[in-house]
Design a protein around this motif. Sequence first.
Motif, mmCIF file in Angstrom:
data_model
loop_
_atom_site.group_PDB
_atom_site.id
_atom_site.type_symbol
_atom_site.label_atom_id
_atom_site.label_comp_id
_atom_site.label_asym_id
_atom_site.label_seq_id
_atom_site.Cartn_x
_atom_site.Cartn_y
_atom_site.Cartn_z
ATOM 1 N N PRO A 11 -1.485 10.001 -6.189
ATOM 2 C CA PRO A 11 -2.285 9.139 -6.031
ATOM 3 C C PRO A 11 -1.971 7.155 -6.278
ATOM 4 C CG PRO A 11 -3.416 10.614 -7.251
ATOM 5 C CD PRO A 11 -2.274 10.857 -7.662
ATOM 6 N N VAL A 12 -2.096 6.554 -7.052
ATOM 7 C CA VAL A 12 -1.831 5.614 -7.586
ATOM 8 C C VAL A 12 -0.750 5.425 -6.585
ATOM 9 C CG1 VAL A 12 -0.446 4.240 -8.959
ATOM 10 C CG2 VAL A 12 -2.146 6.359 -10.592
ATOM 11 N N PHE A 13 0.387 5.467 -6.388
ATOM 12 C CA PHE A 13 1.738 5.097 -5.233
ATOM 13 C C PHE A 13 0.546 5.473 -4.274
ATOM 14 C CE2 PHE A 13 4.376 6.032 -1.914
ATOM 15 C CZ PHE A 13 5.363 4.904 -2.297
ATOM 16 N N LEU A 14 -0.529 5.731 -3.889
ATOM 17 C CA LEU A 14 -1.143 5.816 -2.798
ATOM 18 C C LEU A 14 -2.068 4.717 -3.047
ATOM 19 C CD1 LEU A 14 -1.205 9.716 -1.468
ATOM 20 C CD2 LEU A 14 -0.003 7.954 -0.434
ATOM 21 N N LEU A 15 -2.539 4.198 -3.566
ATOM 22 C CA LEU A 15 -3.598 3.212 -3.443
ATOM 23 C C LEU A 15 -2.604 1.825 -3.357
ATOM 24 C CD1 LEU A 15 -6.514 2.019 -4.374
ATOM 25 C CD2 LEU A 15 -5.949 2.411 -6.536
ATOM 26 N N LYS A 16 -1.555 1.764 -3.572
ATOM 27 C CA LYS A 16 -0.756 0.216 -3.649
ATOM 28 C C LYS A 16 -0.376 0.444 -3.027
ATOM 29 C CE LYS A 16 3.750 -0.704 -5.743
ATOM 30 N NZ LYS A 16 4.837 -1.162 -6.315
ATOM 31 N N LEU A 17 -0.404 1.296 -2.106
ATOM 32 C CA LEU A 17 0.159 1.061 -0.327
ATOM 33 C C LEU A 17 -1.436 0.769 0.518
ATOM 34 C CD1 LEU A 17 2.580 4.368 0.333
ATOM 35 C CD2 LEU A 17 3.437 2.293 -0.855
ATOM 36 N N CYS A 18 -2.552 1.326 0.147
ATOM 37 C CA CYS A 18 -3.806 0.980 0.892
ATOM 38 C C CYS A 18 -3.558 -0.462 0.620
ATOM 39 C CB CYS A 18 -4.485 1.800 0.726
ATOM 40 S SG CYS A 18 -4.788 3.313 1.460
ATOM 41 N N LEU A 19 -3.742 -0.705 -1.214
ATOM 42 C CA LEU A 19 -4.071 -1.978 -1.517
ATOM 43 C C LEU A 19 -2.833 -3.023 -0.382
ATOM 44 C CD1 LEU A 19 -4.565 -1.682 -5.262
ATOM 45 C CD2 LEU A 19 -6.195 -1.665 -3.161
ATOM 46 N N ILE A 20 -1.363 -2.964 -0.506
ATOM 47 C CA ILE A 20 -1.094 -3.495 0.202
ATOM 48 C C ILE A 20 -1.330 -4.292 1.306
ATOM 49 C CG2 ILE A 20 1.583 -4.024 1.030
ATOM 50 C CD1 ILE A 20 2.407 -2.362 -1.636
ATOM 51 N N ALA A 21 -1.968 -2.656 1.771
ATOM 52 C CA ALA A 21 -1.912 -2.918 3.581
ATOM 53 C C ALA A 21 -3.181 -3.574 3.584
ATOM 54 C CB ALA A 21 -2.546 -1.896 3.998
ATOM 55 N N ALA A 22 -3.894 -4.086 2.601
ATOM 56 C CA ALA A 22 -5.683 -4.050 2.650
ATOM 57 C C ALA A 22 -4.951 -5.913 2.698
ATOM 58 C CB ALA A 22 -6.555 -4.063 1.802
ATOM 59 N N LEU B 194 -6.768 -8.246 -5.033
ATOM 60 C CA LEU B 194 -5.866 -7.386 -4.596
ATOM 61 C C LEU B 194 -4.164 -7.479 -4.795
ATOM 62 C CD1 LEU B 194 -7.041 -7.049 -0.352
ATOM 63 C CD2 LEU B 194 -7.468 -5.289 -2.022
ATOM 64 N N TRP B 195 -3.759 -8.747 -4.992
ATOM 65 C CA TRP B 195 -2.271 -8.270 -5.783
ATOM 66 C C TRP B 195 -2.507 -7.956 -7.101
ATOM 67 C CZ3 TRP B 195 1.085 -7.413 -2.113
ATOM 68 C CH2 TRP B 195 1.208 -8.301 -1.152
ATOM 69 N N ILE B 196 -3.282 -8.637 -7.731
ATOM 70 C CA ILE B 196 -3.610 -7.969 -9.019
ATOM 71 C C ILE B 196 -3.739 -6.383 -9.222
ATOM 72 C CG2 ILE B 196 -4.962 -8.308 -11.484
ATOM 73 C CD1 ILE B 196 -5.603 -10.808 -10.164
ATOM 74 N N ALA B 197 -4.445 -6.125 -8.292
ATOM 75 C CA ALA B 197 -4.698 -4.618 -7.922
ATOM 76 C C ALA B 197 -3.205 -3.625 -8.042
ATOM 77 C CB ALA B 197 -5.316 -4.216 -7.668
ATOM 78 N N VAL B 198 -2.382 -4.939 -6.741
ATOM 79 C CA VAL B 198 -1.339 -3.366 -6.491
ATOM 80 C C VAL B 198 0.016 -3.979 -7.417
ATOM 81 C CG1 VAL B 198 1.202 -4.558 -4.860
ATOM 82 C CG2 VAL B 198 -1.354 -4.087 -4.072
ATOM 83 N N ILE B 199 -0.500 -5.130 -8.545
ATOM 84 C CA ILE B 199 0.654 -5.398 -9.778
ATOM 85 C C ILE B 199 0.698 -3.926 -10.577
ATOM 86 C CG2 ILE B 199 1.035 -6.433 -11.340
ATOM 87 C CD1 ILE B 199 0.806 -9.141 -10.241
ATOM 88 N N THR B 200 -1.105 -4.260 -10.913
ATOM 89 C CA THR B 200 -1.374 -3.097 -11.596
ATOM 90 C C THR B 200 -0.849 -1.291 -11.298
ATOM 91 O OG1 THR B 200 -3.081 -4.210 -12.346
ATOM 92 C CG2 THR B 200 -3.584 -2.034 -12.992
ATOM 93 N N CYS B 201 -1.412 -0.852 -10.139
ATOM 94 C CA CYS B 201 -0.794 0.530 -9.940
ATOM 95 C C CYS B 201 0.711 0.238 -9.776
ATOM 96 C CB CYS B 201 -1.273 0.434 -8.556
ATOM 97 S SG CYS B 201 -3.110 0.641 -7.996
ATOM 98 N N GLY B 202 1.527 -0.871 -9.195
ATOM 99 C CA GLY B 202 2.846 -0.262 -9.265
ATOM 100 C C GLY B 202 2.983 -0.394 -11.093
ATOM 101 N N ARG B 203 3.138 -1.100 -12.070
ATOM 102 C CA ARG B 203 2.906 -0.598 -13.610
ATOM 103 C C ARG B 203 2.428 1.056 -13.298
ATOM 104 N NH1 ARG B 203 6.808 -1.004 -15.501
ATOM 105 N NH2 ARG B 203 5.821 -1.203 -16.844
ATOM 106 N N MET B 204 1.247 1.275 -13.358
ATOM 107 C CA MET B 204 1.377 3.014 -13.855
ATOM 108 C C MET B 204 1.802 3.554 -13.368
ATOM 109 S SD MET B 204 -3.176 2.233 -12.820
ATOM 110 C CE MET B 204 -3.175 4.269 -13.349
ATOM 111 N N LEU B 205 2.630 3.603 -12.472
ATOM 112 C CA LEU B 205 3.499 4.523 -11.352
ATOM 113 C C LEU B 205 4.355 4.988 -12.837
ATOM 114 C CD1 LEU B 205 4.100 2.438 -8.248
ATOM 115 C CD2 LEU B 205 2.908 4.880 -8.517
ATOM 116 N N ALA B 206 4.957 4.258 -13.841
ATOM 117 C CA ALA B 206 5.694 4.100 -14.580
ATOM 118 C C ALA B 206 5.309 5.361 -15.481
ATOM 119 C CB ALA B 206 6.232 3.320 -15.952
ATOM 120 N N TYR B 207 3.266 5.136 -14.955
ATOM 121 C CA TYR B 207 2.640 6.579 -16.529
ATOM 122 C C TYR B 207 2.184 7.271 -15.868
ATOM 123 C CZ TYR B 207 4.294 2.121 -18.894
ATOM 124 O OH TYR B 207 5.118 1.083 -19.849
#
Length: 159
Positions: A97-108, A145-158
């Motif tokens: 779900p974090v990866f999918l959220l990241k993709l949605c945030l990038i699209a937004a 949005l970009w801060i949220a994308v970065i956050t999701c990208g970092r969360m993917l490792a965890y």
Amino acid sequence: MPYQDAAAWVASTPVAAAMRGHAWLYPIVETAHILGFAVLVGAVAMFDLRVLGFGRDLPVQALARHLLPWSVGSLLLVVPTGLLMFSTQPLEMLGNPVFLLKLCLIAAAGVNALLFHLGPYRRAAEWRDGIPAWARLQAALSLLLWIAVITCGRMLAYV
């Protein structure tokens, strides 16, 4: 499900196997991805901050002419490296779900940028007396949005 077959095919490609099989390939690609993302988000953030009122000595349109090529150019690094990393475990990523959220945030963020350039930015030459509230709102949304994308990208490792 159809996406599972496509994901299995992606995971079976020689490129995906190389990304998984060579000790240094994934970290090199990930580093390139992060560097490209730093340029992209850095350029976007500098422009958004200007629209929000920082650096008033810099003309908005001149700054845009300078930063936009950096943003677009960085996509030429970010997109392929992101796809390469995705290829190593596509089924897992599509179920995350974090990866999918990241993709949605990038699209937004992309839609927000498109609407900004088709809307308020078309009248940027008239912003001598101040930047309209709608443009400032879109700049603030872009930053969030970009801060949220970065956050999701970092969360993917965890996650």
